[in-house]
Design a protein around this motif. Structure first.
Motif: not given
Length: 556
Positions: A441-442, A467-471, A474-477, A501-502
């Protein structure tokens, strides 16, 4: 000169009147002319021989001839009192004269009536002048009347114009005040929503870590009791933030077609428990009202808050609280707007009204009752009516408050009535399935404490967590691990590239991606920001770890 009548003594006056400049003639007992002087002949335009022995009325204008004859005959037969009068005479050339006639009776030596002596003054010029003056006067009076009417019309027009202008200025000031009030409420709502959002993030961390810590404590230990108090306090704080979100119009809503009167009736027992024994609670609920699109829980919150407000207004005094429902038609702009720049449209509105016989409010208090944290009660928090305002605003409704000191308060809440075409059947509930608690899960959130909390909870459940702490991250991951990611837990509000947007970038890359949207705002509002596409599920902050796991089990 003709001879005197038999029995009439000669008079010296005849010689004195013969050459007098004033016209004079004498009539016998039959009304015939027996004597006339030269001035009289000139006045009538005839020589004496054509005048004498003829009835005097023969010289009168045809229109007055009969009345002249009757008048002369009555005077000679009854010796009526003589008065000065006017008579119109006709000359041989066709011209007419208006004569003023002064008369006296002629008598014989024995005192018997012999006839009438008349003195004739030509007042034709004077009468013509009077007629001209009368015409001028009538003309002036007519013009004055016309001008007066014109002035009255002009004054009336100016008065109406001034009245209309005053009414327009009053309406303009009223609308301006409503717009300013709506803007102020909207600005305070944005502020309250932002504060509530920040608090929800903090409460999510507090509630989550306290719950995790509780699982590591021994059952019944004092430390666990302390954690339970922390969790309870966090829950109370979450309720407070929900009231703030409700005020901002961003509370949690589950909109469905509702029947207002049955819903009010179902809360009777609860409302009875709120009212003291000194207060009589009455209901007047209209049956078969059109349904409204509303959240049942939020509607009950409106009702409870309004009744609580009425109870506080009653204090310890005896009185009555009346709850009623009904249907009204409102023209466009007739109802007070709750959003700046938006006029409440014309249409049918179902209303809920709560009226009390309490202390009432003055104008200054009325202007502040929907301000957050404003209260006149020592024990109040000042969020009851602001929450009502926010909920009604989110339901595209309106509120009208009528109150005067010592006369109680009446608050009526309006909801747009649904047409039959607006009603639709609810979608069938999804069938549950077993969650294997395995997979990747992301988690995307700009708040590091929440990010770490979610990672800890999910990893404890056996999931692999990215995990991702910005948009952008998040898209890259997601693109790097799209084939292994089962679901995305996405925060809605982030700086820079936000959750909307994400979300669209993820679906553009992988349309079947399962995204759980996470926000402290209302699901309805959050989902609407997504456009045509909708998230797989919605999780409201603050959330308990078991709520997170339960929701993921439904979408895995």
């Amino acid at each position: 000169m003709p001879k005197a009548l038999a029995g009439v003594k000669p008079r010296d006056a005849d010689s004195s009147l013969r050459d007098a400049p004033i016209a004079c003639h004498e009539l016998d007992g039959e009304g015939n002319v027996v004597w006339i002087n030269q001035a009289g002949c000139r006045l009538l335009g005839l020589p004496a021989k054509q005048i004498l022995k003829r009835p005097i009325w023969e010289f009168v204008a045809p229109g007055e001839r009969d009345s002249s004859r009757l008048a002369v005959q009555r005077k000679l037969s009854a010796e009526l009192p003589l008065t000065v009068f006017e008579r119109t005479y006709t000359r041989p050339d066709g011209s007419t004269l208006v004569l003023e006639i002064h008369e006296q009776y002629r008598r014989r030596a024995n005192g018997s009536l012999a006839g009438i002596r008349s003195f004739m003054l030509d007042i034709t010029a004077r009468k013509r002048a009077e007629e001209e003056l009368r015409k001028i006067s009538d003309g002036l009076e007519s013009r004055i009347r016309e001008r007066t009417q014109e002035l009255e019309l002009a004054i009336d027009f100016v008065r109406r114009e001034m009245d209309e202008r005053r009414a327009a200025e009053k309406e303009h000031r009223k609308l301006e005040a409503q717009v300013q009030y709506s803007q102020r409420m909207e600005s305070m709502g944005v502020l309250a929503g932002g504060v509530a959002h920040k608090f929800n993030n903090l409460l999510t961390t507090i509630l989550g870590y306290a719950s995790l810590a509780g699982t590591e404590m021994s059952q019944g230990s004092r430390a666990q009791e302390h954690l339970e108090q922390i969790i309870a306090a966090a829950g109370s704080a979450a309720e407070l933030t929900q009231q703030m979100l409700a005020y901002s119009g961003r509370g949690q809503f589950d909109l469905k077609p509702l029947e207002v009167s049955p819903l009010v009736e179902s809360t009777t027992r609860l409302l009875d428990s709120l009212v003291s024994r000194k207060t009589a609670l009455s209901f007047e609920l209209t049956e078969n009202l059109p349904r409204i699109e509303a959240d049942a829980g939020q509607f009950r919150q409106i009702l409870v808050n309004l009744v609580n407000n009425a109870v506080e207004a009653m204090g310890e005094r005896k009185g009555q609280i009346a709850i009623s429902t009904g249907l009204v038609w409102a023209e466009g702009g007739e109802l007070p707007p709750l959003n700046s720049g938006h006029m409440v449209p014309a249409g049918s509105y179902v209303y809920l009204e709560v009226a009390d016989t309490g202390t009432g409010m003055d104008t200054a208090t009325l202007a502040k009752i929907f301000d957050p944290f404003f209260t006149t009660k020592f024990t109040g928090r000042g969020l009851g009516l602001p929450a009502v305002l926010g909920i009604v605003r989110a339901h595209r409704g309106s509120i009208r408050v009528v109150s005067n000191p010592g006369e109680g308060t009446k608050i009526r809440v309006f909801f747009p009535a649904l047409d039959d075409a607006d009603l639709c059947e609810a979608a069938p509930a999804a069938t549950s399935k077993v969650w294997p608690r395995a997979g990747t899960i992301l988690v995307v959130d700009d708040e590091q404490p929440i990010l770490r909390l979610a990672k800890t909870v999910l990893e404890s459940a056996g999931l692999h967590v990215l995990t991702a702490d910005d948009g952008n991250q998040a898209i890259q991951v997601f693109r790097a691990h799209a084939s292994e990611i089962h679901a995305v837990l996405l925060d809605l509000t982030m700086p820079g590239m936000d959750g909307v947007e994400v979300f669209h970038n993820i679906h553009a890359f992988q349309p079947e991606a399962r995204v759980v949207l996470c926000s402290g705002y209302d699901e309805h509002e959050a989902s609407n920001r997504m456009g045509d596409r909708r998230p797989t599920a919605f999780l409201r902050k603050p959330y308990h770890p078991r709520e997170l796991l339960k929701l993921l089990s439904t979408v895995w």
